[in-house]
Design an enzyme around this catalytic site. Sequence first.
Site, PDB file in Angstrom:
ATOM      1  CB  CYS A 121      -0.972  -0.030   1.181  1.00  0.00           C
ATOM      2  SG  CYS A 121      -2.350   1.116   1.012  1.00  0.00           S
ATOM      3  CG  HIS A 140      -3.725  -3.660   2.857  1.00  0.00           C
ATOM      4  ND1 HIS A 140      -2.817  -3.255   3.800  1.00  0.00           N
ATOM      5  CD2 HIS A 140      -4.266  -2.533   2.342  1.00  0.00           C
ATOM      6  CE1 HIS A 140      -2.813  -1.927   3.872  1.00  0.00           C
ATOM      7  NE2 HIS A 140      -3.681  -1.467   2.991  1.00  0.00           N
ATOM      8  CD  GLU A 185      -1.611  -6.498   5.007  1.00  0.00           C
ATOM      9  OE1 GLU A 185      -1.781  -5.337   5.433  1.00  0.00           O
ATOM     10  OE2 GLU A 185      -1.142  -6.741   3.873  1.00  0.00           O
TER      11      GLU A 185
END
Length: 553
Positions: A387, A524, A526
């Site tokens: 990001c 993102h 994750e």
Amino acid sequence: MKKPGTTKRTKFIFITGGVLSSLGKGLAAASIGALLECRGLTVTFQKLDPYINVDPGTMNPFQHGEVFVTDDGAETDLDMGHYERYTNALMAQKNNYTSGRIYYSVITKERRGEYLGGTVQVIPHITDEIKTAVLQLDGSADIAIIEIGGTVGDIEGLPFIEAIRQLRSDLGREYSLFVHLTLVPYIKAAGEVKTKPTQHSVKELRADGIQPDILLCRTEVPLSAELKAKIALFCNVPKDAVITAIDVDNIYEVPLLFHKEGLDGKILELLNVWTGSPNIRPWQNLVDNLKNPLHTVTIAVTGKYVDLTESYKSLHEALIHGGLANRAKVELLYLSAEELETGNPEQLLAGCDGILVPGGFGKRGAEGKIRAITHARVNKIPFFGICLGMQLAVVEFSRQVAQIAKAHSSELDPLTPEPVIYLCKEWFDYRSQKKQVRDEQSDFGGTLRLGAYPCVLKKDTFAMAAYQTEEISERHRHRYEFNNDYREVLNKAGLVISGVSPDNHLVEIVEIPEHPWFLGCQFHPEFKSKPMKPHPLFRDFIKAALNFRDAQE
């Protein structure tokens, strides 16, 4: 007992917490869900948060921790991340409600005249709104696990406690279960374990009309049979419903601990659900891999919120998952970006096998992150930018390689003459299938690109090597974008755009191919990583870091 699938009704488990906050209700809920899945049941979750904010999207990460983003663009509590990592459940807008969202809905209805001019009250209007939010999960899974945020006794949590008290009457005992997580502290000076805080917590809950069916006792030391019997006697629960929730070395041990204590069996007994024996082998293998790594690798994470790692909870776990995929223990060095602005990167980042710059908002620490990126690029250290980390990698490359000396992000410097990162005012929303328009005057949350978006990958790139597919879908939470006016000049300087939106308008991934592993992504990743299914980008990042470490030895 009834076999799963013979009824369409969902059974509900309500989890409350007492004595103090941060005992781990989210992990307890996720672990219960994991065990129920091991028995072949389907599960879903919901988090009911008592704070007045409509959602966590604008809350300070120091106070609240990370904001977890779902596929449908909901900005939710970080416990949603635990739920998704531990189970196959997919979270959405309906899985996280706050007092603010509940009250906002009720007030909106009142303004529209839906209450026919009647007096709007906490009971029944607020509690009915909460019950409606909970019951929308009915039929979506075999078991719905509902976590009530905060601590029993908090004034802001009372409407939620009252709502679930009413739901017990509405649903019946075989369709509702109360689990209370409490603290049984060990007083080191006296060498004793004290049950009084748990007794008072249960007393407080019973005063609100709820008798817990199961107690999860968070403790530092094992609870003896005598202590469990004492807790059971004073809290009016069966002895086998007093579960030791002892501290563990790794959070992925919690499901195994609960299973050893017989928690999943007790839940199924009380809910009158039939299943076969659980298959907990995958969790045993996972914990075994965590405890017996073949390698060790050190990753530096440089960001704004490094003093509170809860701000990067999903990121932290995704890095651990990347290590699992490579049978490696990942040692994390959280380094303040502000410290890097004045310190020596060579010294501060010495011994690191990989460098990650995470997402964030605002200019504080930005130049420190850029210095970390320069260090990674020049010294051929594997780099992963997420990001804002990707955006700053573009800024760094523009300045140092493409010789655009004043390159910057217009988020960090609104007057920059070279906005390589800027506020994209028109873009196509693939979820709504509509063009979105935004500008600097739009509502703060309204300018974000949120949720899952498709991305098309370029062949023969780090991204394609990781994903092994041409199109992916990843979750976003950001406001500014790569400026296409600079696409050609940066490409000629050596920056490869390896991932774009299907209409080729939005840049999603950038790479430097003349580097062992240098990748930045606008999304993102994750948020979609799981311990038993590590995200491919984190897997390959850790693999590159291991290769770098081996080359240095």
